[in-house]
Write an enzyme that holds these catalytic residues in place. Structure first.
Site, PDB file in Angstrom:
ATOM      1  N   ARG A 145      -0.550  -8.720  -3.518  1.00 24.29           N
ATOM      2  CA  ARG A 145      -0.181  -7.111  -2.553  1.00 24.29           C
ATOM      3  C   ARG A 145       0.642  -7.762  -1.356  1.00 24.29           C
ATOM      4  O   ARG A 145       0.172  -9.415  -1.294  1.00 24.29           O
ATOM      5  CB  ARG A 145      -1.943  -7.680  -2.638  1.00 24.29           C
ATOM      6  CG  ARG A 145      -1.675  -6.348  -0.692  1.00 24.29           C
ATOM      7  CD  ARG A 145      -3.577  -5.502  -0.964  1.00 24.29           C
ATOM      8  NE  ARG A 145      -3.914  -5.259   0.249  1.00 24.29           N
ATOM      9  CZ  ARG A 145      -3.455  -4.498   1.425  1.00 24.29           C
ATOM     10  NH1 ARG A 145      -2.046  -3.845   0.735  1.00 24.29           N
ATOM     11  NH2 ARG A 145      -3.412  -4.774   2.502  1.00 24.29           N
ATOM     12  N   ARG A 168       2.600  11.321  -8.466  1.00 18.26           N
ATOM     13  CA  ARG A 168       1.979  11.432  -7.078  1.00 18.26           C
ATOM     14  C   ARG A 168       2.335  10.455  -6.169  1.00 18.26           C
ATOM     15  O   ARG A 168       2.032   9.897  -5.287  1.00 18.26           O
ATOM     16  CB  ARG A 168       0.517  10.825  -7.708  1.00 18.26           C
ATOM     17  CG  ARG A 168      -0.624  11.319  -8.333  1.00 18.26           C
ATOM     18  CD  ARG A 168      -2.507  10.692  -8.312  1.00 18.26           C
ATOM     19  NE  ARG A 168      -2.414  11.771  -9.147  1.00 18.26           N
ATOM     20  CZ  ARG A 168      -3.732  12.287  -8.936  1.00 18.26           C
ATOM     21  NH1 ARG A 168      -4.234  12.349  -7.714  1.00 18.26           N
ATOM     22  NH2 ARG A 168      -4.793  12.981  -9.542  1.00 18.26           N
ATOM     23  N   GLY A 204       0.701  -1.189  -0.187  1.00 16.39           N
ATOM     24  CA  GLY A 204       0.078   0.202   0.597  1.00 16.39           C
ATOM     25  C   GLY A 204       0.904   1.688   0.169  1.00 16.39           C
ATOM     26  O   GLY A 204       0.626   2.194  -0.346  1.00 16.39           O
ATOM     27  N   SER A 242      -0.479  -5.351   5.684  1.00 23.21           N
ATOM     28  CA  SER A 242      -0.764  -5.598   6.299  1.00 23.21           C
ATOM     29  C   SER A 242      -2.479  -6.304   6.725  1.00 23.21           C
ATOM     30  O   SER A 242      -3.135  -5.273   6.167  1.00 23.21           O
ATOM     31  CB  SER A 242      -0.226  -4.767   8.082  1.00 23.21           C
ATOM     32  OG  SER A 242      -1.349  -3.211   7.300  1.00 23.21           O
ATOM     33  N   ARG A 247       7.538  -5.703  13.230  1.00 22.58           N
ATOM     34  CA  ARG A 247       6.673  -5.443  12.099  1.00 22.58           C
ATOM     35  C   ARG A 247       7.870  -5.642  10.650  1.00 22.58           C
ATOM     36  O   ARG A 247       7.440  -6.162  10.106  1.00 22.58           O
ATOM     37  CB  ARG A 247       5.981  -4.095  11.875  1.00 22.58           C
ATOM     38  CG  ARG A 247       4.790  -4.085  11.993  1.00 22.58           C
ATOM     39  CD  ARG A 247       4.016  -3.003  11.799  1.00 22.58           C
ATOM     40  NE  ARG A 247       4.235  -1.717  12.040  1.00 22.58           N
ATOM     41  CZ  ARG A 247       4.360  -0.698  13.187  1.00 22.58           C
ATOM     42  NH1 ARG A 247       3.254  -0.973  14.064  1.00 22.58           N
ATOM     43  NH2 ARG A 247       4.291   0.552  12.795  1.00 22.58           N
ATOM     44  N   ASP A 293      -1.921  -5.496  14.475  1.00 18.58           N
ATOM     45  CA  ASP A 293      -3.522  -5.106  14.984  1.00 18.58           C
ATOM     46  C   ASP A 293      -4.590  -6.738  14.862  1.00 18.58           C
ATOM     47  O   ASP A 293      -4.509  -7.255  14.408  1.00 18.58           O
ATOM     48  CB  ASP A 293      -3.729  -3.867  15.502  1.00 18.58           C
ATOM     49  CG  ASP A 293      -4.412  -4.121  14.000  1.00 18.58           C
ATOM     50  OD1 ASP A 293      -3.666  -3.532  12.379  1.00 18.58           O
ATOM     51  OD2 ASP A 293      -5.386  -4.069  13.489  1.00 18.58           O
ATOM     52  N   ARG A 331       7.439   1.498   0.844  1.00 17.63           N
ATOM     53  CA  ARG A 331       7.221   0.398   1.045  1.00 17.63           C
ATOM     54  C   ARG A 331       8.380   0.069  -0.327  1.00 17.63           C
ATOM     55  O   ARG A 331       8.867  -1.304  -0.368  1.00 17.63           O
ATOM     56  CB  ARG A 331       6.307  -0.483   1.468  1.00 17.63           C
ATOM     57  CG  ARG A 331       5.882  -0.686   2.761  1.00 17.63           C
ATOM     58  CD  ARG A 331       7.060  -1.996   3.797  1.00 17.63           C
ATOM     59  NE  ARG A 331       7.709  -1.767   4.686  1.00 17.63           N
ATOM     60  CZ  ARG A 331       7.209  -2.139   5.807  1.00 17.63           C
ATOM     61  NH1 ARG A 331       5.948  -2.705   6.376  1.00 17.63           N
ATOM     62  NH2 ARG A 331       7.180  -1.862   7.294  1.00 17.63           N
TER      63      ARG A 331
HETATM   64  N1  HPA Z   1      -8.780  -1.901   8.926  1.00 17.35           N
HETATM   65  C1  HPA Z   1      -9.134  -1.709   8.042  1.00 17.35           C
HETATM   66  N2  HPA Z   1      -7.189  -2.145   7.925  1.00 17.35           N
HETATM   67  C2  HPA Z   1      -6.352  -2.878   8.312  1.00 17.35           C
HETATM   68  C3  HPA Z   1      -6.466  -3.305   9.754  1.00 17.35           C
HETATM   69  C4  HPA Z   1      -7.905  -2.628  10.632  1.00 17.35           C
HETATM   70  O1  HPA Z   1      -8.002  -2.675  11.384  1.00 17.35           O
HETATM   71  N3  HPA Z   1      -4.883  -2.936  10.174  1.00 17.35           N
HETATM   72  C5  HPA Z   1      -4.346  -2.865   8.863  1.00 17.35           C
HETATM   73  N4  HPA Z   1      -5.242  -2.775   8.081  1.00 17.35           N
END
Ligand code: HPA
Length: 234
Positions: A87, A43, A20, A90, A217, A204, A24
């Site tokens: 892709r 961009r 994303g 995370s 990470r 998370d 990165r």
């Molecule tokens: N929500 C949406 N996208 C995410 C999250 C999340 O908690 N964690 C990492 N990408």
């Protein structure tokens, strides 16, 4: 040149990794690819092409969310002839046995996005990973003894939700984790007859509210990159 990618035909490899975050993409190019050359700055959505084990591989930032990845995936496939899109991102875990730092491979991607609802009025399309890429990623993770889960992910339009309990409905139906792009990538890959896979690390946890530190990470990111690159070139 396409509208959002300032490259010439041939600058982009057949296989593209899509984080994303464009920084990165730069990190991947600098640390995992050989002889990487930047082909896009438009961009700030950086794109690079280099080689991995002698094979050409590109890495292109996708931005966050379904509208953004849809633009880049569409142009990569239709303007640059890309055939494999992986892709690397995370996600937030929704299940107690999907732990922080684990990897998740999106076999299918549910979503709450209006885009596919408009594409398929009064019908429901099930965005699905490419089986061959998924098999390769599973084999790569298994041979290295990495912890991974394969299943349904949720691609949501809203990182900050009004209803803080809404995710529990997805969790109750076995969805493993939430992210924001996979369903669009799978839908466009299917539409244009190319291969796609979403590989995620759990950053998370929605149940425990745990989050990974930046050091952790980095370690799990390294595992995900090994798996993604193996799937890309094998
Ligand atoms: N929500 C949406 N996208 C995410 C999250 C999340 O908690 N964690 C990492 N990408």
């Amino acid at each position: 040149m396409s509208i959002h990618i300032g490259a010439q035909a041939g600058d982009v490899a057949d296989t593209v990794l899509m984080p994303g975050d464009p920084l990165r993409a730069q990190f991947i190019a600098e640390n995992y690819l050989e002889n990487a050359v930047q082909y896009n700055k438009v961009r700030g959505m950086y794109g690079f092409t280099g080689t991995y084990r002698g094979q050409r591989v590109s890495v292109q930032g996708s931005g966050m969310g379904i509208p953004s990845i849809s633009i880049y995936a569409h142009e990569l496939i239709n303007e640059f002839g890309v055939k494999k899109l992986i892709r690397v991102g995370s996600c937030g875990s929704m299940q107690k046995d999907v732990h922080i730092r684990d990897m998740v491979f999106g076999m299918a991607a549910s979503h709450d996005s209006g885009i596919n609802d408009r594409r398929f009025p009064a019908m429901t399309y099930a965005p699905t990973a490419d089986f061959e890429l998924l098999e390769k990623a599973v084999a790569a993770a298994r041979s290295r003894d990495y912890t991974f889960h394969v299943g349904n992910i949720l691609s949501t339009d809203t990182f900050y939700n009004d209803d803080l309990e809404l995710w529990k409905q997805w969790a109750a139906f076995g969805v493993l984790a939430v992210e924001m792009e996979g369903a669009a990538l799978y839908t466009l890959a299917a539409k244009f007859g190319v291969q796609a896979l979403t590989i995620l690390t759990v950053s998370d946890h929605l149940l425990s509210q745990e989050q990974t530190s930046s050091e952790e990470r980095q370690k799990t990111f390294t595992q995900m990159m090994e798996v993604a690159l193996e799937a890309a070139v094998s």
